[in-house]
Write an enzyme that holds these catalytic residues in place. Structure first.
Site, PDB file in Angstrom:
ATOM      1  N   ASN A   1      -8.500   1.844  10.632  1.00  0.00           N
ATOM      2  CA  ASN A   1      -7.863   1.661  11.904  1.00  0.00           C
ATOM      3  C   ASN A   1      -8.330   2.089  12.974  1.00  0.00           C
ATOM      4  O   ASN A   1      -8.666   1.669  13.885  1.00  0.00           O
ATOM      5  CB  ASN A   1      -6.343   2.131  11.464  1.00  0.00           C
ATOM      6  CG  ASN A   1      -5.258   1.682  12.839  1.00  0.00           C
ATOM      7  OD1 ASN A   1      -4.321   1.379  12.384  1.00  0.00           O
ATOM      8  ND2 ASN A   1      -5.630   1.342  13.876  1.00  0.00           N
ATOM      9  N   THR A   2      -8.135   3.453  13.127  1.00  0.00           N
ATOM     10  CA  THR A   2      -8.650   4.185  14.361  1.00  0.00           C
ATOM     11  C   THR A   2     -10.169   4.092  14.691  1.00  0.00           C
ATOM     12  O   THR A   2     -10.274   4.094  15.958  1.00  0.00           O
ATOM     13  CB  THR A   2      -8.574   5.893  14.151  1.00  0.00           C
ATOM     14  OG1 THR A   2      -6.873   6.136  13.542  1.00  0.00           O
ATOM     15  CG2 THR A   2      -8.480   6.406  15.247  1.00  0.00           C
TER      16      THR A   2
ATOM     17  N   ALA B   1      -9.488   5.512   5.068  1.00  0.00           N
ATOM     18  CA  ALA B   1      -9.429   6.451   5.992  1.00  0.00           C
ATOM     19  C   ALA B   1     -10.821   7.270   6.179  1.00  0.00           C
ATOM     20  O   ALA B   1     -11.711   7.589   5.177  1.00  0.00           O
ATOM     21  CB  ALA B   1      -8.311   7.545   5.671  1.00  0.00           C
TER      22      ALA B   1
ATOM     23  N   LYS C   1       0.913  -1.078   0.118  1.00  0.00           N
ATOM     24  CA  LYS C   1       0.061  -0.087   0.187  1.00  0.00           C
ATOM     25  C   LYS C   1       0.909   1.211   0.000  1.00  0.00           C
ATOM     26  O   LYS C   1       1.683   1.473   1.105  1.00  0.00           O
ATOM     27  CB  LYS C   1      -0.982   0.040   1.148  1.00  0.00           C
ATOM     28  CG  LYS C   1      -1.961   1.074   1.004  1.00  0.00           C
ATOM     29  CD  LYS C   1      -2.822   1.485   2.320  1.00  0.00           C
ATOM     30  CE  LYS C   1      -2.878   2.882   2.231  1.00  0.00           C
ATOM     31  NZ  LYS C   1      -3.230   3.522   3.404  1.00  0.00           N
TER      32      LYS C   1
END
Lengths: 69, 256
Positions: free
Chosen positions: B208-209, B186, B99
């Site tokens: 992710n977050t 994102a 990536k």
């Protein structure tokens, strides 16, 4: 055995002369889990035992860590 | 009926890709990956801690033989650093699927598209299979595809913001125009955001977050798994049309 000065992951370090594989082993690292760059060139894992360290070499030893986007 | 997707000839069942950053510890991270059902995780490439080589490693908790590691260039702000990082990643992991992300500035973590495009071309020439983080711009996405991107990964909102898909129109236009997989990368904050991405026709979502910073990351990982599946099913179902006014669901005939 002679001692030489190298840069290892951005820090000056005194190490024994020998191959990169020797150095990786002496650091206690598993050679299968890391990648090595010497003077900005990738050193293929298969050749780590054949490449001798030289005075002033700049080495980067990296591995995978947690990371996101 | 199994619904799979493929990138650069590799086929996956899960459409959720999760990051491995920001977790409390490796155990929680591994449990969240398991709950998410993800078959791909993003990982970063960093210097080994030479003063403490016995420190636990990610690979001790998430087995790269079972879960595909997708090396990521997060933290790189120019093409050279990103390419250098991925060359090391290829040597460390032995695979070409990577990536690419080349960031433009710390405040927004928006991609620098000029550097991103340049890095994509170089990586493709070197035999890499780059999945590429990009702006939500259909023209930029096509340019990346032409440069050798095996997947385009437009942001839904700034990395780590949790603001959700800000521009559904541009994401849809990218999906309609792309001949490689499109994954929202994102900006997802909660399950409905992931569902929106999938309802727009994306092939997958990377986050992710949203999972790592949830109060209960493992439960949120499961929520994201279900949301991605629900969104995908909704997309494939072909949703009803929108009406400006009400339309009764019960027959009008036979009213007493």
């Amino acid at each position: 055995m002679a001692v030489i000065s190298i840069m290892l992951n951005g820090e000056a370090r005194q190490v024994r002369e020998g191959s990169i594989a020797d150095l990786v082993a002496s650091l206690g690292l598993d050679v299968k889990k890391v990648a090595v760059e010497r003077n900005r060139e990738i050193v293929p894992r298969s050749t780590l035992a054949a490449v001798a360290l030289a005075e002033g070499d700049a080495l980067e030893i990296v591995h995978f860590v947690g990371g996101g986007c | 009926m199994t619904d799979t997707w493929s990138v650069a000839g590799r086929t996956f069942t899960s459409r959720l890709i999760v990051g491995t950053g920001k977790y409390k510890d490796f155990e929680q991270n591994a449990a969240a990956v398991a709950a998410s059902g993800a078959e791909i995780v993003t990982v970063a490439v960093r210097r080994v801690n030479v003063s403490d080589p016995t420190a636990p490693m990610l690979t001790d908790y998430i087995d790269p033989k079972k879960i595909t590691y997708l090396p990521n260039t997060a933290g790189c702000f120019n093409a050279d650093d990103a390419i250098r990082t991925l060359r090391l990643a290829r040597e460390a992991g032995g695979w070409d699927l990577v990536k690419l992300e080349v960031l433009g500035e710390a405040k927004t973590l928006y991609p620098n598209m000029r550097e991103t495009l340049e890095a994509t071309e170089v990586l493709a020439k070197e035999g890499f299979l780059p999945m590429v983080y990009c702006v939500d711009d259909p023209i930029a996405a096509k340019q990346l595809e032409d440069a050798g991107a095996v997947a385009v990964m437009p942001l839904g909102a700034p990395i780590g913001s949790g603001l959700g898909i800000q521009n559904r129109v541009t994401i849809r236009l990218i999906v309609e125009g792309a001949s490689v997989p499109v994954l929202v990368d994102a900006g997802v904050g909660t399950a409905s955001d992931a569902a929106v991405a999938m309802e727009l026709g994306c092939d997958g979502v990377l986050m992710n977050t949203a999972i790592a910073e949830a109060k209960d990351p493992i439960r949120m990982a499961r929520a994201m798994k279900l949301a991605v599946e629900a969104g995908r099913d909704a997309y494939l179902s072909g949703r009803m049309g929108l009406r400006k006014y009400a339309d009764p669901s019960s027959p009008l005939a036979g009213l007493i």
